[in-house]
Design a protein around this motif. Structure first.
Motif, PDB file in Angstrom:
ATOM      1  N   PHE A   1     -17.389 163.855  13.866  1.00 39.96           N
ATOM      2  CA  PHE A   1     -16.245 164.594  13.353  1.00 39.96           C
ATOM      3  C   PHE A   1     -15.184 163.633  12.820  1.00 39.96           C
ATOM      4  O   PHE A   1     -14.687 163.784  11.713  1.00 39.96           O
ATOM      5  CB  PHE A   1     -15.672 165.432  14.494  1.00 39.96           C
TER       6      PHE A   1
ATOM      7  N   LYS B   1     -10.721 169.494   8.411  1.00 41.63           N
ATOM      8  CA  LYS B   1      -9.496 169.225   9.170  1.00 41.63           C
ATOM      9  C   LYS B   1      -8.549 168.332   8.351  1.00 41.63           C
ATOM     10  O   LYS B   1      -7.352 168.602   8.246  1.00 41.63           O
ATOM     11  CB  LYS B   1      -9.836 168.553  10.494  1.00 41.63           C
TER      12      LYS B   1
ATOM     13  N   PHE C   1     -21.563 176.017  16.086  1.00 39.92           N
ATOM     14  CA  PHE C   1     -20.141 176.121  15.839  1.00 39.92           C
ATOM     15  C   PHE C   1     -19.785 176.377  14.394  1.00 39.92           C
ATOM     16  O   PHE C   1     -18.680 176.788  14.081  1.00 39.92           O
ATOM     17  CB  PHE C   1     -19.442 174.859  16.317  1.00 39.92           C
TER      18      PHE C   1
ATOM     19  N   PHE D   1     -16.321 178.233  13.111  1.00 44.16           N
ATOM     20  CA  PHE D   1     -15.299 177.380  12.491  1.00 44.16           C
ATOM     21  C   PHE D   1     -14.506 178.173  11.449  1.00 44.16           C
ATOM     22  O   PHE D   1     -15.010 179.114  10.853  1.00 44.16           O
ATOM     23  CB  PHE D   1     -15.999 176.197  11.833  1.00 44.16           C
TER      24      PHE D   1
ATOM     25  N   ILE E   1     -14.336 171.991  26.301  1.00 44.33           N
ATOM     26  CA  ILE E   1     -15.562 171.614  25.595  1.00 44.33           C
ATOM     27  C   ILE E   1     -15.164 170.768  24.408  1.00 44.33           C
ATOM     28  O   ILE E   1     -14.027 170.819  23.946  1.00 44.33           O
ATOM     29  CB  ILE E   1     -16.378 172.840  25.125  1.00 44.33           C
TER      30      ILE E   1
ATOM     31  N   PHE F   1     -15.541 170.847  21.423  1.00 49.99           N
ATOM     32  CA  PHE F   1     -15.032 171.505  20.240  1.00 49.99           C
ATOM     33  C   PHE F   1     -13.593 171.959  20.358  1.00 49.99           C
ATOM     34  O   PHE F   1     -12.942 172.250  19.357  1.00 49.99           O
ATOM     35  CB  PHE F   1     -15.917 172.693  19.896  1.00 49.99           C
TER      36      PHE F   1
ATOM     37  N   SER G   1     -10.896 170.475  20.905  1.00 48.84           N
ATOM     38  CA  SER G   1      -9.860 169.667  20.258  1.00 48.84           C
ATOM     39  C   SER G   1      -9.987 169.727  18.738  1.00 48.84           C
ATOM     40  O   SER G   1      -9.061 169.426  18.011  1.00 48.84           O
ATOM     41  CB  SER G   1      -9.949 168.219  20.742  1.00 48.84           C
ATOM     42  N   ILE G   2     -11.155 170.102  18.273  1.00 50.43           N
ATOM     43  CA  ILE G   2     -11.411 170.189  16.837  1.00 50.43           C
ATOM     44  C   ILE G   2     -10.960 171.539  16.296  1.00 50.43           C
ATOM     45  O   ILE G   2     -10.591 171.682  15.144  1.00 50.43           O
ATOM     46  CB  ILE G   2     -12.932 170.016  16.593  1.00 50.43           C
ATOM     47  N   PHE G   3     -11.000 172.507  17.164  1.00 58.09           N
ATOM     48  CA  PHE G   3     -10.679 173.877  16.789  1.00 58.09           C
ATOM     49  C   PHE G   3      -9.279 173.958  16.207  1.00 58.09           C
ATOM     50  O   PHE G   3      -8.402 173.150  16.528  1.00 58.09           O
ATOM     51  CB  PHE G   3     -10.777 174.745  18.049  1.00 58.09           C
TER      52      PHE G   3
END
Lengths: 346, 346
Positions: free
Chosen positions: A221, A254, A277, A281, B275, B277, B279-281
């Motif tokens: 990421f 992002k 995911f 997203f 999880i 993800f 922090s990416i969300f």
DNA sequence: TTGAAAGCGCTAACAC
DNA sequence: GTGTTAGCGCTTTCAA
């Protein structure tokens, strides 16, 4: 450690051979004897010593799947297929996690050499290919998700080049010309293939391949995020991004958001893998879905053939991918194409 | 299947016992002999038959981790800790995936009973607790992430009640009073505990617990989405949501977005698990982080003690969680608290 | 249809 | 330091 076969035999007034037969070839034992033996087995709660059996028969009925990382929905999907097919044939599947370290891969291979597992499926390999090749000549082995070009090692994979080409062609079709690519680490064949597909799509549409528009990431990421920032800093910024996997695509999104850009309105993004995911997203990711379950299933079938000594008609199988259009590229969604198996297992 | 110990012995002009000693207790063999033997081993490319060794010693040096699902970053985190500790002690870790089916759990337990593995760590159990209890009396076994109340089975877990209470207290502290809770399936103790924590926080702050504000989900993204829609359809809508895990929290956010709400401005959301993800969300999720690596490590230590027959001073360990404030709750971020291990491994 | 017995390859007493 | 040897518990010929 309790009851042994000889205890059962004694109590049932038969020989150990008969007990063994009841367990493995019940039809060769007279019904009365069989019943007697079974009842004693139940009575004593006899559990055969599998270590002894395995030693004697030189087989374990266990197959080992070597995974580079367990938190990856691509691998999980493949494993499901493997488990399904293995269960149908009385095999147990155990997983060995390498955490992407090649030394762990070599270590797990020892289990195969030492016959602690009847066969092995490698989900992506980092070991020396000649080593894999020679291993494959001696032991049941299948590669899934990758294959070693030229070497005749049984493998199941997808066509990374043409799947990528298709993804990029889609971007071209909906009007993009300045398309950037965030690659995976180029030491991996899979990254090079996806890059290749990108180039083919551009060339076949008479679009110049600009080096500035190609940035190497490492499938994380963070790298998607960082490479996106780079791409948006160059003079003539791209209007679309093809990332070699979904994580990097999400990182790119992002970064775009932070730059105040709207995806897909200002910039289109396409990923690869269809990790679970990607549909959650925001925006839902357009991506390439591999037929994971089928890949697993096919791999296990190939492995079983080897274990059973059936000659393989064909060693290398290449399965078809689905291109899934969601929100992130701005085209209209074709999500119904998504097969149910891979949809919502986060 | 090739070279055996006796072949090595013959060629090296020693007995099989000496070869065995070179392999296991090299210091008890004279240097010259040892070198000789080792060179013959190399020359013949001798591989000890592990099946025979395991049979003879009645141990495998393999430990099995039973996972309900491999695509779950919580489990992966724990497994990392297990693997780290296992490697330090010469044990291999294999994983058995149950796909959340209890019959697979029972099946994998057979491997333990048949001594095909020296010990087992269960990441969440669905089997009958008396069965687990009796299993634990006979074989090395550790439960991680859960523990069976009252039963003295070695286990490592967190305090779900107080971690949840803390999360909800945070929401109260930043001004929320109408706080809803999306629970996990209430047949699981873990869900009930998190629910309990929610209630405690409200009660201790003199806030009425309204049944309408509690909806039962099933830990999936979809259920979070659906329950959120329900919650926003009631008369007096909540201003904050505490979801029993991150997936459901993300589902709730998705629903909120679709209703035209901004998270956290219009509604705050807190999850549980951290999880990768989360922090990416977008928005990055405020959540409770379990000390996964430590849990795994501690579990493995407990298991090793059992294997080595060391009496356990204490059987049940409860580790501390971190509360991680990110964007989704509107408070100010404390992200630096996040420990490095659990940060960016998608 | 059943039993006797020979190992499978290795480890670990025990003897020297 | 090293060798001899008796198993570990099971499967599988072979013979009855």
């Amino acid at each position: 450690m309790g009851v042994k076969m000889r205890d059962v035999a004694k109590l049932a007034n038969v020989s150990v051979a008969t007990v063994s037969r009841v367990l493995h070839y019940p039809e060769t034992v007279k019904e009365a004897t069989r019943k007697k033996v079974l009842s004693v087995i139940a009575e004593l709660n006899y559990q055969p010593n599998m270590l002894a059996r395995q030693f004697r028969r030189n087989e374990t009925n266990i197959i080992l799947v070597v995974v580079p990382s367990i938190m990856n929905t691509v691998f999980s999907g493949i494993i499901e297929g493997i488990e399904y097919e293995a269960a149908r044939h009385g095999y147990r599947v155990l997983l060995g996690n390498t955490n992407r370290k090649v030394e762990n891969e070599y270590d797990l291979v020892e289990l195969l050499k030492q016959k602690q597992t009847d066969g092995m499926i490698l989900l992506s390999e980092r070991m020396d290919s000649n080593y894999i090749k020679s291993l494959s000549e001696e032991y049941p082995l299948v590669l899934a998700t990758a294959y070693i070009e030229g070497l005749r090692v049984p493998s199941v994979s997808i066509d990374n080049v043409s799947s990528s080409r298709e993804a990029v062609e889609h971007l071209i079709r909906i009007g993009h010309k300045e398309i950037a690519h965030i690659t995976g680490p180029l030491q991996f064949a899979i990254s090079r293939s996806r890059y290749q597909g990108y180039k083919q799509a551009l060339m076949q549409n008479n679009i110049e391949v600009r080096n500035m528009l190609v940035q190497e990431g490492d499938f994380t990421f963070e790298s998607g995020y960082n490479q996106m920032l780079k791409l948006m800093a160059i003079e003539k910024t791209p209007t679309a991004i093809f990332a070699a996997n979904d994580e990097m695509a999400m990182g790119a999104v992002k970064a775009a958001k932070e730059l105040g850009l709207n995806v897909p309105r200002d910039i289109a993004v396409v990923g690869f893998d269809n990790i679970s995911f990607s549909s959650i997203f925001d925006p839902a990711l357009t991506t390439v879905a591999q037929p994971l379950f089928e890949m697993g299933q096919k791999s296990m079938k190939l492995l079983l053939q080897q274990i059973q000594g059936v000659p393989l008609l064909k060693a290398q199988y290449i399965l078809e991918c689905d291109f899934i259009v969601r929100e992130s590229c701005g085209g209209k969604s074709n999500e119904k194409v998504l097969n149910k198996k891979s949809s919502h297992n986060l």
